[in-house]
Scaffold this motif. Sequence first.
Motif, PDB file in Angstrom:
ATOM      1  N   ASP A   3       0.826  -1.210   0.000  1.00  0.00           N
ATOM      2  CA  ASP A   3       0.000   0.000   0.000  1.00  0.00           C
ATOM      3  C   ASP A   3       0.857   1.255   0.000  1.00  0.00           C
ATOM      4  O   ASP A   3       0.344   2.340   0.194  1.00  0.00           O
ATOM      5  CB  ASP A   3      -0.887   0.036   1.246  1.00  0.00           C
ATOM      6  N   ALA A   4       2.181   1.105  -0.200  1.00  0.00           N
ATOM      7  CA  ALA A   4       3.090   2.233  -0.063  1.00  0.00           C
ATOM      8  C   ALA A   4       2.684   3.375  -1.005  1.00  0.00           C
ATOM      9  O   ALA A   4       2.378   3.159  -2.166  1.00  0.00           O
ATOM     10  CB  ALA A   4       4.520   1.805  -0.341  1.00  0.00           C
ATOM     11  N   LEU A   5       2.662   4.557  -0.457  1.00  0.00           N
ATOM     12  CA  LEU A   5       2.337   5.762  -1.202  1.00  0.00           C
ATOM     13  C   LEU A   5       3.550   6.668  -1.181  1.00  0.00           C
ATOM     14  O   LEU A   5       4.377   6.582  -0.285  1.00  0.00           O
ATOM     15  CB  LEU A   5       1.159   6.479  -0.538  1.00  0.00           C
ATOM     16  N   SER A   6       3.630   7.540  -2.147  1.00  0.00           N
ATOM     17  CA  SER A   6       4.728   8.493  -2.149  1.00  0.00           C
ATOM     18  C   SER A   6       4.624   9.361  -0.909  1.00  0.00           C
ATOM     19  O   SER A   6       3.538   9.820  -0.551  1.00  0.00           O
ATOM     20  CB  SER A   6       4.672   9.377  -3.395  1.00  0.00           C
ATOM     21  N   LYS A   7       5.762   9.578  -0.264  1.00  0.00           N
ATOM     22  CA  LYS A   7       5.771  10.364   0.960  1.00  0.00           C
ATOM     23  C   LYS A   7       5.251  11.772   0.685  1.00  0.00           C
ATOM     24  O   LYS A   7       5.648  12.421  -0.269  1.00  0.00           O
ATOM     25  CB  LYS A   7       7.190  10.438   1.516  1.00  0.00           C
ATOM     26  N   GLY A   8       4.326  12.221   1.531  1.00  0.00           N
ATOM     27  CA  GLY A   8       3.786  13.561   1.407  1.00  0.00           C
ATOM     28  C   GLY A   8       2.641  13.690   0.421  1.00  0.00           C
ATOM     29  O   GLY A   8       2.083  14.770   0.268  1.00  0.00           O
ATOM     30  N   THR A   9       2.288  12.594  -0.253  1.00  0.00           N
ATOM     31  CA  THR A   9       1.192  12.635  -1.210  1.00  0.00           C
ATOM     32  C   THR A   9      -0.133  12.774  -0.475  1.00  0.00           C
ATOM     33  O   THR A   9      -0.399  12.057   0.480  1.00  0.00           O
ATOM     34  CB  THR A   9       1.154  11.338  -2.053  1.00  0.00           C
ATOM     35  N   ARG A  10      -0.950  13.704  -0.914  1.00  0.00           N
ATOM     36  CA  ARG A  10      -2.268  13.888  -0.302  1.00  0.00           C
ATOM     37  C   ARG A  10      -3.159  12.735  -0.741  1.00  0.00           C
ATOM     38  O   ARG A  10      -3.224  12.390  -1.911  1.00  0.00           O
ATOM     39  CB  ARG A  10      -2.878  15.207  -0.738  1.00  0.00           C
ATOM     40  N   ARG A  34       1.437   0.628  14.020  1.00  0.00           N
ATOM     41  CA  ARG A  34       2.829   0.834  13.599  1.00  0.00           C
ATOM     42  C   ARG A  34       3.189  -0.022  12.391  1.00  0.00           C
ATOM     43  O   ARG A  34       3.895   0.424  11.485  1.00  0.00           O
ATOM     44  CB  ARG A  34       3.773   0.541  14.755  1.00  0.00           C
ATOM     45  N   MET A  35       2.705  -1.252  12.363  1.00  0.00           N
ATOM     46  CA  MET A  35       2.966  -2.122  11.213  1.00  0.00           C
ATOM     47  C   MET A  35       2.300  -1.568   9.958  1.00  0.00           C
ATOM     48  O   MET A  35       2.890  -1.575   8.877  1.00  0.00           O
ATOM     49  CB  MET A  35       2.477  -3.541  11.503  1.00  0.00           C
ATOM     50  N   LEU A  36       1.069  -1.087  10.103  1.00  0.00           N
ATOM     51  CA  LEU A  36       0.353  -0.519   8.965  1.00  0.00           C
ATOM     52  C   LEU A  36       1.034   0.749   8.464  1.00  0.00           C
ATOM     53  O   LEU A  36       1.135   0.972   7.256  1.00  0.00           O
ATOM     54  CB  LEU A  36      -1.101  -0.220   9.353  1.00  0.00           C
ATOM     55  N   ALA A  37       1.518   1.561   9.391  1.00  0.00           N
ATOM     56  CA  ALA A  37       2.215   2.791   9.009  1.00  0.00           C
ATOM     57  C   ALA A  37       3.483   2.451   8.215  1.00  0.00           C
ATOM     58  O   ALA A  37       3.752   3.074   7.180  1.00  0.00           O
ATOM     59  CB  ALA A  37       2.558   3.608  10.248  1.00  0.00           C
ATOM     60  N   ALA A  38       4.224   1.469   8.681  1.00  0.00           N
ATOM     61  CA  ALA A  38       5.453   1.078   7.981  1.00  0.00           C
ATOM     62  C   ALA A  38       5.134   0.512   6.593  1.00  0.00           C
ATOM     63  O   ALA A  38       5.836   0.801   5.616  1.00  0.00           O
ATOM     64  CB  ALA A  38       6.222   0.056   8.810  1.00  0.00           C
ATOM     65  N   ALA A  39       4.075  -0.282   6.501  1.00  0.00           N
ATOM     66  CA  ALA A  39       3.709  -0.903   5.224  1.00  0.00           C
ATOM     67  C   ALA A  39       3.236   0.119   4.191  1.00  0.00           C
ATOM     68  O   ALA A  39       3.425  -0.078   2.989  1.00  0.00           O
ATOM     69  CB  ALA A  39       2.621  -1.950   5.448  1.00  0.00           C
TER      70      ALA A  39
END
Length: 72
Positions: A3-10, A34-39
Amino acid sequence: MNDALSKGTRVSGEDRSALATRLKRRYDEGESIRMLAAATGRSYGFVHRLLGEAGVELRGRGGATRRRRPVV
């Protein structure tokens, strides 16, 4: 699942709803915030807020709990 998104993408609209649904399902299956945030490459706060918007009942914190000592 990536599910990784570009950092800072709205993330808004349908994308936000879809992400919230996926994160809700994974959280309900036992993954931590925390796991979801990392993923997803997002912050803990973002994931926490998104789960709240999705109506998730958050689990309590893990680990040992402190008990009050009886007054003698």
